[in-house]
Design a protein around this motif. Structure first.
Motif, PDB file in Angstrom:
ATOM      1  N   ALA A  76       0.842  -1.193   0.000  1.00  0.00           N
ATOM      2  CA  ALA A  76       0.000   0.000   0.000  1.00  0.00           C
ATOM      3  C   ALA A  76       0.879   1.245   0.000  1.00  0.00           C
ATOM      4  N   ARG A  77       0.343   2.308  -0.589  1.00  0.00           N
ATOM      5  CA  ARG A  77       1.012   3.606  -0.584  1.00  0.00           C
ATOM      6  C   ARG A  77       0.002   4.659  -0.168  1.00  0.00           C
ATOM      7  N   ALA A  78       0.508   5.791   0.283  1.00  0.00           N
ATOM      8  CA  ALA A  78      -0.362   6.908   0.636  1.00  0.00           C
ATOM      9  C   ALA A  78      -1.097   7.393  -0.604  1.00  0.00           C
ATOM     10  N   ALA A  79      -2.216   8.073  -0.384  1.00  0.00           N
ATOM     11  CA  ALA A  79      -3.044   8.517  -1.509  1.00  0.00           C
ATOM     12  C   ALA A  79      -2.267   9.388  -2.489  1.00  0.00           C
ATOM     13  N   ASP A  80      -1.314  10.162  -1.988  1.00  0.00           N
ATOM     14  CA  ASP A  80      -0.530  11.020  -2.885  1.00  0.00           C
ATOM     15  C   ASP A  80       0.669  10.304  -3.484  1.00  0.00           C
ATOM     16  N   GLY A  81       0.848   9.026  -3.135  1.00  0.00           N
ATOM     17  CA  GLY A  81       1.928   8.231  -3.678  1.00  0.00           C
ATOM     18  C   GLY A  81       3.287   8.497  -3.080  1.00  0.00           C
ATOM     19  N   GLY A  82       3.347   9.329  -2.067  1.00  0.00           N
ATOM     20  CA  GLY A  82       4.644   9.704  -1.524  1.00  0.00           C
ATOM     21  C   GLY A  82       5.176   8.796  -0.443  1.00  0.00           C
ATOM     22  N   ARG A  83       4.338   7.962   0.118  1.00  0.00           N
ATOM     23  CA  ARG A  83       4.787   7.117   1.222  1.00  0.00           C
ATOM     24  C   ARG A  83       4.365   5.680   1.000  1.00  0.00           C
TER      25      ARG A  83
END
Length: 241
Positions: A76-83
């Motif tokens: 999984a990644r954060a919604a903004d793709g940064g994490r």
């Protein structure tokens, strides 16, 4: 006192009494906390609501079809793709069938049976992604947990029955308090402590207690089973003549 019987069957189910962090395991039978949680959902209780009378239910489960343990993993990644979040390993039971029994006051059990037939929240088998494959409620029995589980017909799938012999041994796990005195005196029980006695589902303070569980086996006949090894029918080849 009466007993509610539930059929817990589906393509996937998971009952973890010790899941932590990135490893989400499953027990080999439904946990008491998981089944009480299912009943709470059927009644429309939220996680912060007190469990009240559900905590006094006596619990037992019979393994009609043990299923197999499978492993999946998720990223999984954060919604903004940064994490990026840690990789998680999730274990579950595939193609398992259980009969769960909950014993309590007649009025309480009747109300729970009605709630399971018309649940307020969706019912699932340990995890939200695992719905049951058919009706969950099997009905109310006048017997206690022990007697009800031994009298209930076998609920394994037809394909599983055909793979077994003419008689099948089913494992039964029951709260120690629900075991008949004469069976306890016989000394044929296996006991263990299990940390799945629900106290609170509140996300801010989830609590479980320890209960003593007794394990025995019961035998059912299987008309669809394979003949015993070494058995030979001399007329099998000419039976259609």
């Amino acid at each position: 006192m009466s007993t509610l019987l539930l059929r817990l069957a589906g393509p996937m189910q998971a009952w973890g009494s010790g899941s932590r962090f990135t490893r989400r395991s499953t027990d080999d039978t439904p946990t008491k906390s998981g089944v009480v949680g299912l009943l709470a959902a059927a009644r429309g209780l939220r996680r912060t609501d007190p469990l009240e009378d559900l905590l006094d239910l006596r619990f037992g489960v019979r393994v009609d079809q043990p299923g197999t343990v499978e492993r999946d993993f998720q990223t999984a990644r954060a919604a903004d793709g940064g994490r990026a979040y840690p990789l998680t390993h999730r274990y579950y039971l595939a193609d398992a069938v259980f009969v769960a029994a909950l014993e309590g006051d007649d009025g309480l059990v009747a109300g729970l049976a009605e709630a399971v037939r018309h649940p307020v929240f969706p019912l699932y088998l340990g995890r939200r992604a695992f719905p049951p494959s058919g009706p969950v409620a099997l009905g109310v029995r006048e017997d206690g947990v022990w007697e009800a589980l031994h009298a209930e017909p076998w609920h394994a799938a037809p394909w599983y029955r055909r793979r077994q012999g003419p008689s099948v041994h089913l494992e039964v796990r029951v709260d120690a308090a629900a075991i008949p005195t004469e069976l306890e005196r016989a000394g044929s029980l296996r006991t263990m402590n299990q940390s799945d006695e629900p106290v609170s589902f509140d996300p801010s303070r989830r609590e479980w207690g320890v209960r003593t569980v007794c394990t025995v086996t019961t035998t059912v006949s299987n008309q669809d089973g394979r003949p015993r090894a070494g058995w030979h029918d001399p007329m099998a080849l000419v039976g259609g003549a």
